[in-house]
Scaffold this motif. Structure first.
Motif, PDB file in Angstrom:
ATOM      1  N   LEU A 153      -1.908 -14.167  59.923  1.00 38.86           N
ATOM      2  CA  LEU A 153      -0.620 -13.580  60.262  1.00 38.86           C
ATOM      3  C   LEU A 153      -0.494 -13.492  61.773  1.00 38.86           C
ATOM      4  O   LEU A 153      -1.427 -13.073  62.460  1.00 38.86           O
ATOM      5  CB  LEU A 153      -0.482 -12.184  59.653  1.00 38.86           C
ATOM      6  CG  LEU A 153      -0.588 -12.082  58.125  1.00 38.86           C
ATOM      7  CD1 LEU A 153      -0.394 -10.629  57.690  1.00 38.86           C
ATOM      8  CD2 LEU A 153       0.440 -12.979  57.450  1.00 38.86           C
ATOM      9  N   ILE A 154       0.669 -13.887  62.259  1.00 38.18           N
ATOM     10  CA  ILE A 154       0.983 -13.790  63.686  1.00 38.18           C
ATOM     11  C   ILE A 154       1.906 -12.596  63.837  1.00 38.18           C
ATOM     12  O   ILE A 154       3.044 -12.610  63.366  1.00 38.18           O
ATOM     13  CB  ILE A 154       1.647 -15.078  64.191  1.00 38.18           C
ATOM     14  CG1 ILE A 154       0.726 -16.276  63.927  1.00 38.18           C
ATOM     15  CG2 ILE A 154       1.989 -14.966  65.671  1.00 38.18           C
ATOM     16  CD1 ILE A 154       1.413 -17.624  64.085  1.00 38.18           C
ATOM     17  N   LEU A 155       1.413 -11.542  64.472  1.00 38.01           N
ATOM     18  CA  LEU A 155       2.058 -10.237  64.437  1.00 38.01           C
ATOM     19  C   LEU A 155       2.678  -9.866  65.767  1.00 38.01           C
ATOM     20  O   LEU A 155       1.996  -9.833  66.801  1.00 38.01           O
ATOM     21  CB  LEU A 155       1.022  -9.171  64.049  1.00 38.01           C
ATOM     22  CG  LEU A 155       0.332  -9.401  62.706  1.00 38.01           C
ATOM     23  CD1 LEU A 155      -1.021  -8.713  62.683  1.00 38.01           C
ATOM     24  CD2 LEU A 155       1.209  -8.894  61.574  1.00 38.01           C
ATOM     25  N   ASP A 156       3.964  -9.581  65.742  1.00 44.38           N
ATOM     26  CA  ASP A 156       4.614  -8.966  66.891  1.00 44.38           C
ATOM     27  C   ASP A 156       4.035  -7.554  67.058  1.00 44.38           C
ATOM     28  O   ASP A 156       3.487  -6.976  66.114  1.00 44.38           O
ATOM     29  CB  ASP A 156       6.122  -8.916  66.627  1.00 44.38           C
ATOM     30  CG  ASP A 156       6.879  -8.143  67.689  1.00 44.38           C
ATOM     31  OD1 ASP A 156       6.741  -8.494  68.876  1.00 44.38           O
ATOM     32  OD2 ASP A 156       7.592  -7.189  67.333  1.00 44.38           O
ATOM     33  N   LEU A 157       4.166  -6.991  68.245  1.00 45.21           N
ATOM     34  CA  LEU A 157       3.620  -5.657  68.508  1.00 45.21           C
ATOM     35  C   LEU A 157       4.724  -4.601  68.570  1.00 45.21           C
ATOM     36  O   LEU A 157       4.847  -3.773  67.680  1.00 45.21           O
ATOM     37  CB  LEU A 157       2.801  -5.668  69.799  1.00 45.21           C
ATOM     38  CG  LEU A 157       1.541  -6.554  69.784  1.00 45.21           C
ATOM     39  CD1 LEU A 157       0.811  -6.456  71.122  1.00 45.21           C
ATOM     40  CD2 LEU A 157       0.616  -6.151  68.655  1.00 45.21           C
ATOM     41  N   ASP A 158       5.543  -4.626  69.638  1.00 40.97           N
ATOM     42  CA  ASP A 158       6.575  -3.610  69.809  1.00 40.97           C
ATOM     43  C   ASP A 158       7.615  -3.707  68.699  1.00 40.97           C
ATOM     44  O   ASP A 158       8.264  -4.732  68.522  1.00 40.97           O
ATOM     45  CB  ASP A 158       7.267  -3.780  71.173  1.00 40.97           C
ATOM     46  CG  ASP A 158       6.304  -3.572  72.336  1.00 40.97           C
ATOM     47  OD1 ASP A 158       5.774  -2.454  72.445  1.00 40.97           O
ATOM     48  OD2 ASP A 158       6.101  -4.508  73.113  1.00 40.97           O
ATOM     49  N   VAL A 191       4.777 -15.394  60.395  1.00 47.46           N
ATOM     50  CA  VAL A 191       5.090 -14.579  61.558  1.00 47.46           C
ATOM     51  C   VAL A 191       5.744 -13.294  61.069  1.00 47.46           C
ATOM     52  O   VAL A 191       6.661 -13.337  60.234  1.00 47.46           O
ATOM     53  CB  VAL A 191       6.042 -15.316  62.518  1.00 47.46           C
ATOM     54  CG1 VAL A 191       6.531 -14.374  63.626  1.00 47.46           C
ATOM     55  CG2 VAL A 191       5.364 -16.535  63.127  1.00 47.46           C
ATOM     56  N   ALA A 192       5.295 -12.157  61.574  1.00 45.18           N
ATOM     57  CA  ALA A 192       5.899 -10.869  61.233  1.00 45.18           C
ATOM     58  C   ALA A 192       6.473 -10.249  62.496  1.00 45.18           C
ATOM     59  O   ALA A 192       5.776 -10.143  63.513  1.00 45.18           O
ATOM     60  CB  ALA A 192       4.870  -9.930  60.610  1.00 45.18           C
ATOM     61  N   GLY A 193       7.743  -9.845  62.451  1.00 47.58           N
ATOM     62  CA  GLY A 193       8.347  -9.264  63.628  1.00 47.58           C
ATOM     63  C   GLY A 193       9.661  -8.580  63.316  1.00 47.58           C
ATOM     64  O   GLY A 193      10.151  -8.617  62.179  1.00 47.58           O
ATOM     65  N   ASP A 194      10.252  -7.961  64.353  1.00 45.13           N
ATOM     66  CA  ASP A 194      11.451  -7.151  64.165  1.00 45.13           C
ATOM     67  C   ASP A 194      12.693  -7.743  64.821  1.00 45.13           C
ATOM     68  O   ASP A 194      13.735  -7.090  64.826  1.00 45.13           O
ATOM     69  CB  ASP A 194      11.220  -5.739  64.728  1.00 45.13           C
ATOM     70  CG  ASP A 194      11.103  -5.733  66.254  1.00 45.13           C
ATOM     71  OD1 ASP A 194      10.258  -6.488  66.775  1.00 45.13           O
ATOM     72  OD2 ASP A 194      11.850  -5.002  66.910  1.00 45.13           O
ATOM     73  N   ARG A 195      12.589  -8.956  65.361  1.00 42.81           N
ATOM     74  CA  ARG A 195      13.746  -9.543  66.037  1.00 42.81           C
ATOM     75  C   ARG A 195      14.107 -10.899  65.435  1.00 42.81           C
ATOM     76  O   ARG A 195      13.238 -11.748  65.231  1.00 42.81           O
ATOM     77  CB  ARG A 195      13.460  -9.748  67.525  1.00 42.81           C
ATOM     78  CG  ARG A 195      13.539  -8.485  68.354  1.00 42.81           C
ATOM     79  CD  ARG A 195      13.533  -8.861  69.821  1.00 42.81           C
ATOM     80  NE  ARG A 195      13.684  -7.704  70.667  1.00 42.81           N
ATOM     81  CZ  ARG A 195      12.682  -7.037  71.217  1.00 42.81           C
ATOM     82  NH1 ARG A 195      11.442  -7.421  70.996  1.00 42.81           N
ATOM     83  NH2 ARG A 195      12.908  -5.990  71.997  1.00 42.81           N
ATOM     84  N   LEU A 196      15.405 -11.103  65.193  1.00 40.08           N
ATOM     85  CA  LEU A 196      15.862 -12.386  64.662  1.00 40.08           C
ATOM     86  C   LEU A 196      15.866 -13.450  65.737  1.00 40.08           C
ATOM     87  O   LEU A 196      15.539 -14.611  65.478  1.00 40.08           O
ATOM     88  CB  LEU A 196      17.263 -12.234  64.060  1.00 40.08           C
ATOM     89  CG  LEU A 196      17.399 -11.257  62.884  1.00 40.08           C
ATOM     90  CD1 LEU A 196      18.855 -11.181  62.440  1.00 40.08           C
ATOM     91  CD2 LEU A 196      16.504 -11.670  61.726  1.00 40.08           C
ATOM     92  N   TYR A 197      16.240 -13.097  66.966  1.00 40.77           N
ATOM     93  CA  TYR A 197      16.449 -14.117  67.998  1.00 40.77           C
ATOM     94  C   TYR A 197      15.185 -14.481  68.765  1.00 40.77           C
ATOM     95  O   TYR A 197      15.224 -15.397  69.572  1.00 40.77           O
ATOM     96  CB  TYR A 197      17.564 -13.696  68.963  1.00 40.77           C
ATOM     97  CG  TYR A 197      17.278 -12.471  69.811  1.00 40.77           C
ATOM     98  CD1 TYR A 197      16.704 -12.584  71.069  1.00 40.77           C
ATOM     99  CD2 TYR A 197      17.599 -11.200  69.349  1.00 40.77           C
ATOM    100  CE1 TYR A 197      16.454 -11.465  71.844  1.00 40.77           C
ATOM    101  CE2 TYR A 197      17.365 -10.079  70.118  1.00 40.77           C
ATOM    102  CZ  TYR A 197      16.796 -10.209  71.366  1.00 40.77           C
ATOM    103  OH  TYR A 197      16.548  -9.100  72.129  1.00 40.77           O
ATOM    104  N   THR A 198      14.090 -13.815  68.488  1.00 42.14           N
ATOM    105  CA  THR A 198      12.814 -14.244  69.078  1.00 42.14           C
ATOM    106  C   THR A 198      11.779 -14.501  67.986  1.00 42.14           C
ATOM    107  O   THR A 198      11.301 -15.622  67.828  1.00 42.14           O
ATOM    108  CB  THR A 198      12.278 -13.194  70.081  1.00 42.14           C
ATOM    109  OG1 THR A 198      12.181 -11.908  69.445  1.00 42.14           O
ATOM    110  CG2 THR A 198      13.162 -13.103  71.295  1.00 42.14           C
ATOM    111  N   ASP A 199      11.449 -13.478  67.195  1.00 44.59           N
ATOM    112  CA  ASP A 199      10.412 -13.625  66.175  1.00 44.59           C
ATOM    113  C   ASP A 199      10.818 -14.624  65.092  1.00 44.59           C
ATOM    114  O   ASP A 199      10.059 -15.524  64.740  1.00 44.59           O
ATOM    115  CB  ASP A 199      10.099 -12.264  65.538  1.00 44.59           C
ATOM    116  CG  ASP A 199       9.607 -11.248  66.547  1.00 44.59           C
ATOM    117  OD1 ASP A 199       8.759 -11.616  67.387  1.00 44.59           O
ATOM    118  OD2 ASP A 199      10.049 -10.088  66.508  1.00 44.59           O
TER     119      ASP A 199
END
Length: 267
Positions: free
Chosen positions: A10-15, A209-217
Motif C-alpha cells: 500500500l502506498i499511503l498518503d500521510l496528511d 494508493v490510499a489518500g484523501d485528495r482526488l486531484y493528487t492521490d
C-alpha cells in the motif's frame, strides 16, 4: 470489485490519511498496526515542509509507526535528482529552515540563496516560513524566462485539525497572478514517476494508493494504473465525489471509506 487481499503493498498518503497535523487518525493507525504483517507500507507525502528524517520521527512519535528511510517517498528526492541532472549551482529555494538545511547538506556545491544574477532556477517547497520578501524575490527572478520554475507539489491546502492551511498550490496561484509564470515541472503527486520503482517491483495489480485528495492521490493512482482507496478523513468529502464528472479515461475510486480503519470491514 476491490479486494484488499489481492494487494501486496500500500502506498499511503500521510496528511489527512494517517494524521491531521500532529494528531493521529486513530482507526487508520490501528489498522496499519493490525495488518503490518500482510502488506508492505510505503509512506508517500507531497508535504515538503519536513525532511524525510523528520517524517520518520513523526510517524513514530504521532502514530507509534516504525519504518525506515527506504519506505518514505517525498518530492524532495525528485527535486534533488533534477538539480543533479541539470547541474545547477545556484537555485533560489523557498523552504523553511529544516528543509533548507537538508538541501544544503545533500547539495554542498549548490548555493540556495537569492541571487538575481546567478540563480538558474526557483524551487518552491511547502515553506511554512514563507514571507513577502520570498514571494517578491521569486517573482522578480521569474521575469526572466530563462530561469526554471520548479515546485514540489500542487496541493492547494494542507489538512489540519483546526482547519485547512494554504499549501504550495496556493503559493503557485499567487506567483502566477504576479509573474504570469506557472511551474515548468511539478515533481509530486500526481506525477507517477514518484512510484515507478514500486510499479516495477510489485506490478500495478498488487498495489493500491490510499489518500484523501482526488486531484493528487487519485490522479497519481490513475496515472500509474493502480487502485485508489479514497478516505474522507482529510480534504475530500462525499459531495466532492458525487459532484465529480469522471472523464472517459477516468474512473471512480476503487473504494470510498470514512477512514483507513474501515478497510477491515468487509473490503
Amino acid at each position: 470489485m476491490f479486494n484488499i487481499n489481492e494487494k501486496k503493498a500500500l502506498i499511503l498518503d500521510l496528511d489527512g490519511t494517517i494524521f491531521l497535523g500532529d494528531k493521529q487518525i486513530v482507526p487508520a493507525v490501528q489498522w496499519l498496526k493490525d495488518n503490518a504483517s500482510r502488506f508492505d507500507y510505503y509512506y508517500l507525502t507531497n508535504n515538503t515542509s519536513k525532511t524525510p528524517d523528520e517524517y520518520l520521527r513523526k510517524l513514530e512519535k504521532v502514530g507509534g509507526i516504525k519504518t525506515t528511510a527506504e519506505y518514505i517517498i517525498t518530492p524532495l528526492f525528485a527535486l534533488s535528482d533534477y538539480i543533479n541532472l541539470k547541474g545547477f549551482t545556484s537555485v533560489y529555494l523557498l523552504a523553511n529552515a529544516s528543509v533548507t538545511a537538508h538541501m544544503r547538506a545533500t547539495h554542498p556545491n549548490v548555493d540556495f540563496e537569492y541571487d538575481r544574477e546567478k540563480n538558474q532556477a526557483v524551487a518552491m517547497t511547502y515553506d511554512t516560513e514563507i514571507t513577502f520578501d520570498k514571494f517578491k524575490n521569486a517573482c522578480w527572478l521569474l521575469e526572466n524566462n530563462g530561469v526554471e520554475y520548479l515546485a514540489t507539489h500542487p496541493d492547494k491546502v494542507c489538512p489540519y485539525p483546526e482547519g485547512d492551511l494554504p499549501d504550495v498550490g496556493s503559493f503557485i496561484e499567487l506567483v502566477k497572478a504576479t509573474s504570469g509564470r506557472v511551474p515548468n515541472i511539478i515533481f509530486g503527486k500526481p506525477n507517477a514517476g514518484l512510484i515507478s520503482n514500486l510499479l516495477t517491483k510489485y506490478g500495478a495489480s498488487a498495489l493500491a494508493v490510499a489518500g484523501d485528495r482526488l486531484y493528487t492521490d487519485k490522479e497519481l493512482a490513475d496515472n500509474a494504473g493502480v487502485d485508489f482507496i479514497c478516505v474522507l478523513s482529510g480534504e475530500t468529502t462525499r459531495g466532492d465525489i458525487d459532484n465529480r464528472r469522471y472523464r472517459e479515461k477516468d474512473k471512480p475510486p476503487a473504494v470510498v471509506l470514512e477512514n483507513l480503519g474501515d478497510l477491515g470491514v468487509g473490503i
